[in-house]
Design an enzyme around this catalytic site. Structure first.
Site, PDB file in Angstrom:
ATOM      1  N   ARG C   8       0.817  -1.214   0.000  1.00 51.32           N
ATOM      2  CA  ARG C   8       0.000   0.000   0.000  1.00 51.32           C
ATOM      3  C   ARG C   8       0.851   1.265   0.000  1.00 51.32           C
ATOM      4  O   ARG C   8       0.312   2.362  -0.149  1.00 51.32           O
ATOM      5  CB  ARG C   8      -0.964  -0.022   1.195  1.00 51.32           C
ATOM      6  CG  ARG C   8      -2.137  -0.982   0.981  1.00 51.32           C
ATOM      7  CD  ARG C   8      -2.795  -1.380   2.279  1.00 51.32           C
ATOM      8  NE  ARG C   8      -3.251  -0.219   3.035  1.00 51.32           N
ATOM      9  CZ  ARG C   8      -3.549  -0.243   4.331  1.00 51.32           C
ATOM     10  NH1 ARG C   8      -3.413  -1.367   5.021  1.00 51.32           N
ATOM     11  NH2 ARG C   8      -3.957   0.842   4.932  1.00 51.32           N
ATOM     12  N   LYS C  15       8.898  -0.967   2.912  1.00 47.16           N
ATOM     13  CA  LYS C  15       8.107  -0.078   3.761  1.00 47.16           C
ATOM     14  C   LYS C  15       8.905   0.538   4.892  1.00 47.16           C
ATOM     15  O   LYS C  15       8.830   1.759   5.126  1.00 47.16           O
ATOM     16  CB  LYS C  15       6.900  -0.825   4.338  1.00 47.16           C
ATOM     17  CG  LYS C  15       6.010   0.076   5.160  1.00 47.16           C
ATOM     18  CD  LYS C  15       4.684  -0.576   5.481  1.00 47.16           C
ATOM     19  CE  LYS C  15       4.815  -1.536   6.638  1.00 47.16           C
ATOM     20  NZ  LYS C  15       3.478  -1.980   7.114  1.00 47.16           N
ATOM     21  N   GLY C  78       3.591 -14.891   7.534  1.00 40.13           N
ATOM     22  CA  GLY C  78       2.894 -14.413   8.726  1.00 40.13           C
ATOM     23  C   GLY C  78       3.848 -14.044   9.847  1.00 40.13           C
ATOM     24  O   GLY C  78       5.033 -14.398   9.829  1.00 40.13           O
ATOM     25  N   ARG C 339      25.362  24.960  -2.369  1.00 35.19           N
ATOM     26  CA  ARG C 339      25.413  23.550  -2.782  1.00 35.19           C
ATOM     27  C   ARG C 339      26.517  22.838  -1.988  1.00 35.19           C
ATOM     28  O   ARG C 339      27.290  23.483  -1.280  1.00 35.19           O
ATOM     29  CB  ARG C 339      25.608  23.469  -4.291  1.00 35.19           C
ATOM     30  CG  ARG C 339      24.383  24.024  -5.032  1.00 35.19           C
ATOM     31  CD  ARG C 339      24.651  24.315  -6.484  1.00 35.19           C
ATOM     32  NE  ARG C 339      25.107  23.131  -7.197  1.00 35.19           N
ATOM     33  CZ  ARG C 339      25.603  23.149  -8.435  1.00 35.19           C
ATOM     34  NH1 ARG C 339      25.723  24.308  -9.071  1.00 35.19           N
ATOM     35  NH2 ARG C 339      25.986  22.046  -9.001  1.00 35.19           N
ATOM     36  N   TYR C 372      27.637  33.675  -8.911  1.00 38.24           N
ATOM     37  CA  TYR C 372      27.871  32.240  -8.864  1.00 38.24           C
ATOM     38  C   TYR C 372      29.337  32.002  -8.546  1.00 38.24           C
ATOM     39  O   TYR C 372      30.219  32.389  -9.316  1.00 38.24           O
ATOM     40  CB  TYR C 372      27.511  31.582 -10.200  1.00 38.24           C
ATOM     41  CG  TYR C 372      27.994  30.162 -10.285  1.00 38.24           C
ATOM     42  CD1 TYR C 372      27.677  29.239  -9.290  1.00 38.24           C
ATOM     43  CD2 TYR C 372      28.778  29.721 -11.351  1.00 38.24           C
ATOM     44  CE1 TYR C 372      28.121  27.926  -9.348  1.00 38.24           C
ATOM     45  CE2 TYR C 372      29.228  28.412 -11.419  1.00 38.24           C
ATOM     46  CZ  TYR C 372      28.897  27.521 -10.398  1.00 38.24           C
ATOM     47  OH  TYR C 372      29.346  26.221 -10.461  1.00 38.24           O
ATOM     48  N   SER C 416      31.616  45.028 -10.097  1.00 39.95           N
ATOM     49  CA  SER C 416      30.399  44.336 -10.505  1.00 39.95           C
ATOM     50  C   SER C 416      30.531  43.753 -11.897  1.00 39.95           C
ATOM     51  O   SER C 416      31.332  44.221 -12.709  1.00 39.95           O
ATOM     52  CB  SER C 416      29.219  45.310 -10.487  1.00 39.95           C
ATOM     53  OG  SER C 416      28.923  45.678  -9.168  1.00 39.95           O
TER      54      SER C 416
END
Lengths: 469, 469, 469
Positions: C8, C15, C78, C339, C372, C416
């Protein structure tokens, strides 16, 4: 019934067009009726903002196959008057001639479920002339109270708030403007309705006492969930309804295999579809007709409106996209902005602080940082450096277009801080050196460069700082 | 009473200055008293961080018209001692001489409402010497329990947690440090207070047993809402109080016509004002003295602090702004950043990944993408291309200023990837070509260009890739 | 027991490896057992996705000091069969030979607390062969019901959902797959288990009726909190468990001095550590092994994964960082993106729309806007202007590296819109003029410039606009 003004909404938009779960609240009940009573003839009673309501319903792609008619209620003289308008319309004549039972629903109750509609519209027993929906509420203020003979005896009448005695006001079983009527009884009773009350309105609720007076039988359906019957009358109630609708949507999706890391902080509109094995991080807002393919990851705070996301794609934090298509296994964001008509190919990468607008990005192409790509077509395996700009507007109109087109063919390598002045084409496999402003087409496999040679002045920085050199 | 240290807050700031709903918690009770008991003389008992508390209250623009005095409690010897300090002050003398009833409230209960203050401060019956506020709580641990004669009989005394027997600890009716006293009784009783208990403190709660012993009558006001009386003792309780205050604020605004798409994820500080027909998307954080004009839209995750937003403006996802003004129908974001002293004109557009700082943007001017505009004045109808930078700092100080000013006059067209080196002026209607670094003033209607002509080397890209040319 | 497939979950991951609170759900119970029963030998029964589960547990740094073994259950027959596999393993032999009581716990119940484990594993009374954990639930559907003699008499057996009569289905006391067994009884009973039932499975629950039939005594521990026992079977339950775990974590931190402005919208993974006097704004997501130093501020919507934040640092709205280190009093964001392998020095500033990747930023260095910085080392007190780009990739591989390195020494002033083409070194105290593309190393204290002189054409802008000049 969708004719009300909704003054308490403090808005020029008709009440039933206010949105919850990304749909006008009226649309929720239409969707529910569509699925619970397929094919049934439906009359939408409109009044305030009639044209807006009609246009909205006609314009929604979910309803063309419904048997819908609009009935105009010119004056707002009460719920009884609204239903009378419907019964006197072409729709009403058809219903009477076919002796179809008439289900009356308010247009401002978006939480009504299909189960409720099905039970309320189920065939009545012989002899019953109407079925009345009631509910126990914690705070009955403002509702019509159900007056019964004794505590649990048959219903006598519905008492409106402003007609109720102090004692009647304590009754917690209320009516919620949802009924099923035999058409003959409805028609006859509406004709006899009076507006001799405090508000000078024709109350539909008076049909209960009419039935009682004429010894007709009333079936009462007492509903278990008050939340489902909630009407929307002000923006607070609208927001509560939206929360409940959202909770339902998320739960339904989660049970089918969508993992919401924190359901409390995630919003998914009613019409959104998400395949299984998708992970959705908190703060995601998925709107409109968005579709998410199997195995995709929707990062925190991603906002998607009418976006198709391919299987296995990864949409990272804070990405905002509208009317766009994202390919399989593509990587988007964080903080990418896809404006309408963007198409990102399979396995392409759109990185942080990148804006796309009317841009087609080929498969495996990378636009990884701080760039603006507008009115452009990029081929496959293109590498776009940081700080790239398509100069799509030069202040002039050429051939009737304000914005001009950029074409970058397959396998181009674009260095960092390049601008290309559109209209322009960069040929297959070309290489553009960092820092270039490109104004002329570049042939395939060419190197283009437009920058000045570096000059270095030894010791000059000291001078700038005012130090002895 | 605002003298406590609040050790459990784990902070150097005095407890009552910790914020909930954007206000120090002390300010909430001051606001409530201001509106419920206008003009009443108020003594704020300060101790720990006295100067900080005084400076904060004096510095808040909401309180100058209040009749406020500060009373210093030099040592923290208990609540009884705190009130004694107040009664022995100038404020206390005035109160006694006018025989004014004395309302005692804790400074750390920000959820108290005006209704409570009004009921607690209402005139007492003849003969009553004090009124005691009590409340039933689910978990009485830590509170003073109300010991009564029999189950519902008159109050005998208040038992502090650390003095209570196991049996007394089970009492769920508790005292919450809110009282009304006749000044004569208060004064006389405080003189008799003893600190012979486990903690060596003077408990105000002992006045109850004093009244009982001297057969004086006590009026008890049992309040219905425990949440309203909640005190804040650690950051967890602070966050719970903040949630409750926020919920109240949102509900009040929504009922008045503000649409919160998901109220659960939105934060609006207590002093924020929002006009009707405004839509606020989830995750918005509206702080300080922010004002939102009618019909504006506040997008998801927008953070505004002390910002004025004009009617009809659209602030898109993720925009962060502080101490700025945004004009009517302006479009901001997504992901714009307005640092303090930014002014955006009517119908101007500030687009994605744009930073403003001390910048004035004229009406209908557009700065649509990836730009930094700092220490600048832009005229009207200016078009700023993508990647624009005001070079406001060159490492040197000129005329005492580290940052230099840029002026761009009306109707300028600035191409993409331009930098202007301040101090500089670009004249009306001038045109700057893409990719230019502008170091000298540009006259009106001139074209300025500072870039290198493009050179293209056919086939050279193949060489770069190491392919046979 | 961690062998189930979890169909499910709609996922290929086993799971027990699905995450809640940033940990696989299996890890929560392992952590709880580790602290409640230190040193106890633990067998993890694995089946579906065995290798994945083993690798995950072996790879987690929290468990090396646990006495852990993996037992394989090859077929899923089981719960009884699962435990049988464990008892027949080397682990089982050791347990039996030492006569250690056997605690059986499901791997998919991440909310179990140490208190529960301690009570369940406490020594049994002489004569008891097992201890059974039960709980009253509102909706017992799907659980094994506790059938007793009379209403409160001794337990007779556990009835599985698909074996229960209509009457038995109404029982609200249920079993939750948690037991303590004497090893001899367990071993003997498992040998006698049968799979003659609807599902053809060996139920561990049958050991209850075995004990009853053989007149052995069963101790029943009825737990008060159903929420704590909640199992995870689908993504909806996973998200509910995650919310509850998160709420616990936040409350524990808040009581210890962390201020969550709105706890409802904040997510903190189980392994995150936060010192006192830290403020966390709504929407923050703190993941993995993140550590936050005293007095730091984590702004709205900040996402940190495996990040160390120094004392007094201020991480502003929307910053996203992974596997990075941020120094004391550093200022980051809003909307910075760190990052992996980024290191930011003390008092350094990383501003809006800045991306770092494998970058070391020296103390007091500023990268304040739209830049960057990748594969780079920046010294101390460096000033990087807006629009800076490290061109770390030119499409070629040099010495086996695709990305090349940039070094900027102390006290450099970078104007800049500069790009530096790696590999490159900018010497100490050098000055780079705005708008330069730097391709060659710059010596210390030099000025480097690479731009074209500005040309201005008076009146030419009028021509461009098509106006008479």
């Amino acid at each position: 019934m969708a004719a009300g003004l909704g003054k308490r909404m403090h808005s020029s938009i008709p009440k039933v067009l206010h949105e919850a779960g990304g749909r006008p609240i009226l649309f929720h009940i239409l969707h529910t009726i569509k699925s619970a009573l397929p094919g049934a003839p439906v009359a939408i009673i409109v009044g305030h903002g009639r044209e807006l309501v009609e246009r909205a319903v006609r314009g929604c792609k979910a309803f063309p196959d419904m048997n819908l008619e609009f009935v105009q209620q010119c004056e707002q003289l009460g719920t009884g008057h609204a239903v009378k308008c419907a019964m006197e319309s072409k729709w009403g004549s058809a219903v009477i001639s076919q002796s179809l039972p008439v289900l009356v629903m308010p247009g401002d109750s978006p939480l009504v479920t299909g189960a409720l509609v099905a039970e309320l519209a189920a065939p009545m027993k012989r002899g019953d002339v109407m079925r009345l929906l009631t509910c126990e509420v914690d705070d009955p203020h403002g509702y019509g109270r159900i007056a019964r003979r004794g505590k649990h005896g048959p219903v006598l009448r519905i008492v409106e708030e402003n007609e109720a005695t102090a004692r009647e006001k304590e009754i917690r079983e209320v009516a919620v403007s949802m009924y099923l009527f035999r058409p003959a009884f409805l028609n006859a009773s509406l004709a006899r309705l009076s507006n001799k009350n405090n508000k000078r309105e024709y109350y539909l609720t008076d049909l209960v006492s009419q039935a009682v007076r004429s010894k007709k039988k009333i079936d009462v359906l007492k509903w278990h969930s008050a939340a489902e019957l909630m009407g929307v009358n002000d923006p607070y109630e609208l927001s509560v309804a939206a929360r409940l609708l959202n909770g339902r949507k998320l739960r339904a999706l989660a049970v089918e295999g969508v993992r919401f890391v924190d359901p409390c902080c995630t919003i998914v509109d009613a019409d959104v579809e998400i395949e299984e094995d998708v992970t959705v991080w908190p703060g995601a807002i998925l709107q409109g007709w968005t579709r998410i393919g199997r195995g995709a990851v929707i990062g925190p705070r991603v906002v998607l409106k009418d976006v198709t996301v391919g299987p296995g794609a990864n949409i990272k934090a804070g990405t905002v996209a509208e009317k766009s298509t994202i390919g399989e296994r593509a990587q988007i964001g964080p903080y990418a902005h896809l404006r309408p008509d963007s198409v990102v190919g399979n396995e392409a990468k759109i990185g942080n602080f990148v804006e796309l607008k009317k841009a087609t990005i080929g498969a495996k192409t990378s636009v990884a940082h701080l760039s603006y790509v507008g009115d452009a077509e990029l081929g496959e395996r293109v590498n776009i450096g940081c700080g790239f700009i398509t100069c799509n507007f030069d202040g002039r109109v050429i051939d009737g277009e304000r914005k001009h087109k950029s074409i970058i063919e397959d396998d181009v390598f674009m260095g960092s801080d390049c601008q290309i002045v559109a209209p322009i084409r960069i040929g297959k496999g070309a290489y553009v050196a960092s820092g270039s402003t490109i104004t002329e087409n570049v042939e395939a496999d060419s190197l283009a460069i437009a920058r000045t040679r570096q000059v270095t002045k030894p010791g000059y920085a000291k001078k700038l700082r005012g130090e002895a050199s």
